[in-house]
Scaffold this motif. Structure first.
Motif, PDB file in Angstrom:
ATOM      1  N   LEU A 205       0.824  -1.205   0.000  1.00 23.51           N
ATOM      2  CA  LEU A 205       0.000   0.000   0.000  1.00 23.51           C
ATOM      3  C   LEU A 205       0.858   1.254   0.000  1.00 23.51           C
ATOM      4  N   GLU A 206       0.269   2.352  -0.466  1.00 29.21           N
ATOM      5  CA  GLU A 206       0.906   3.651  -0.335  1.00 29.21           C
ATOM      6  C   GLU A 206       0.735   4.089   1.119  1.00 29.21           C
ATOM      7  N   ALA A 207       1.723   4.812   1.630  1.00 27.34           N
ATOM      8  CA  ALA A 207       1.675   5.234   3.033  1.00 27.34           C
ATOM      9  C   ALA A 207       0.432   6.062   3.340  1.00 27.34           C
ATOM     10  N   LYS A 208      -0.051   6.834   2.366  1.00 25.80           N
ATOM     11  CA  LYS A 208      -1.232   7.666   2.607  1.00 25.80           C
ATOM     12  C   LYS A 208      -2.503   6.835   2.766  1.00 25.80           C
ATOM     13  N   GLN A 209      -2.441   5.551   2.417  1.00 33.10           N
ATOM     14  CA  GLN A 209      -3.617   4.697   2.497  1.00 33.10           C
ATOM     15  C   GLN A 209      -3.756   3.986   3.838  1.00 33.10           C
ATOM     16  N   LEU A 210      -2.688   3.975   4.628  1.00 32.14           N
ATOM     17  CA  LEU A 210      -2.689   3.223   5.869  1.00 32.14           C
ATOM     18  C   LEU A 210      -2.316   4.129   7.034  1.00 32.14           C
ATOM     19  N   HIS A 211      -3.141   4.107   8.061  1.00 32.58           N
ATOM     20  CA  HIS A 211      -2.939   4.959   9.238  1.00 32.58           C
ATOM     21  C   HIS A 211      -3.126   4.151  10.506  1.00 32.58           C
ATOM     22  N   VAL A 212      -2.479   4.620  11.554  1.00 36.74           N
ATOM     23  CA  VAL A 212      -2.628   4.014  12.867  1.00 36.74           C
ATOM     24  C   VAL A 212      -3.046   5.113  13.838  1.00 36.74           C
ATOM     25  N   THR A 213      -4.117   4.851  14.572  1.00 35.14           N
ATOM     26  CA  THR A 213      -4.529   5.737  15.649  1.00 35.14           C
ATOM     27  C   THR A 213      -4.107   5.082  16.949  1.00 35.14           C
ATOM     28  N   TYR A 214      -3.250   5.782  17.687  1.00 36.86           N
ATOM     29  CA  TYR A 214      -2.784   5.298  18.979  1.00 36.86           C
ATOM     30  C   TYR A 214      -3.741   5.798  20.051  1.00 36.86           C
ATOM     31  N   PHE A 215      -4.089   4.918  20.988  1.00 40.61           N
ATOM     32  CA  PHE A 215      -4.984   5.267  22.092  1.00 40.61           C
ATOM     33  C   PHE A 215      -4.221   5.246  23.410  1.00 40.61           C
ATOM     34  N   SER A 216      -4.699   6.041  24.357  1.00 43.53           N
ATOM     35  CA  SER A 216      -4.070   6.091  25.678  1.00 43.53           C
ATOM     36  C   SER A 216      -4.418   4.878  26.531  1.00 43.53           C
ATOM     37  N   ALA A 217      -5.432   4.127  26.139  1.00 43.56           N
ATOM     38  CA  ALA A 217      -5.873   2.958  26.905  1.00 43.56           C
ATOM     39  C   ALA A 217      -6.470   1.942  25.930  1.00 43.56           C
ATOM     40  N   PRO A 218      -6.618   0.713  26.367  1.00 39.39           N
ATOM     41  CA  PRO A 218      -7.255  -0.276  25.490  1.00 39.39           C
ATOM     42  C   PRO A 218      -8.685   0.143  25.145  1.00 39.39           C
TER      43      PRO A 218
END
Length: 182
Positions: A98-111
């Motif tokens: 995939l192109e980098a613009k197509q994949l994202h990660v959202t980090y959360f402070s807790a599960p």
């Protein structure tokens, strides 16, 4: 034992708001007693090494220092190299294809559990998709984040109540894992 971390500052240097020059952020981290300090891009990514504290206490310390120095509050997440590597390795999508613009990660402070997002009908957003991981959400958005209707739905305040959430594209995910490695 010294551990290398990435600090993820949410919502800085976006649209001229909450301006945090990276040189000042590096100086701030050094003043807090951290070593190996560096930054990546202008969007709130820093790396540093520390032999004290844990992710939560380091994040709280940095958030407090940013507020005192710059005069505004910023949500901060701190994650160590092992966690960042695990997030990269657990990606449920074919990142290499995939192109980098197509994949994202959202980090959360807790599960977060799947029930939090039960009101989001995945079929309504195809071909966009999301998957949950360990304190993260992986988002495949073929047309990019800016055009993603699914990203908009997932970011509704009621769905994120009680957690800090900050998103990075795949290039940044990979780079932060590399920068915090040996």
């Amino acid at each position: 034992m010294t551990t290398t971390y990435a600090a993820l500052l949410r919502g800085i240097n976006v649209g001229g708001n909450k301006k945090v020059p990276m040189a000042e952020l590096r100086t701030l981290l050094q003043r807090l007693g951290h070593s190996g300090v560096g930054t990546y891009l202008q969007s709130g990514n820093a790396v540093f090494s520390s032999d004290r504290g844990d992710e939560e206490s380091l994040a709280a310390e940095l958030a407090d220092a940013v507020e005192k120095h710059f005069g505004f509050t910023v949500d901060v997440l701190v994650r160590d190299h092992a966690y960042l590597r695990a997030v990269r390795e657990a990606c449920p999508f074919p990142a290499a294809e995939l192109e980098a613009k197509q994949l994202h990660v959202t980090y959360f402070s807790a599960p977060v559990d799947a029930g939090r997002f039960a009101s989001v009908d995945p079929a309504a957003f195809r071909p966009e998709e999301f998957r949950l991981g360990d304190r993260v959400l992986y988002l495949f958005a073929p047309d990019g984040l800016g055009r993603s209707k699914l990203a908009e739905a997932l970011a509704r305040p009621r769905l994120l109540k009680g957690v800090i959430a900050t998103t990075r594209n795949w290039n940044t995910v990979v780079k932060l894992e590399e920068l915090t490695g040996d």
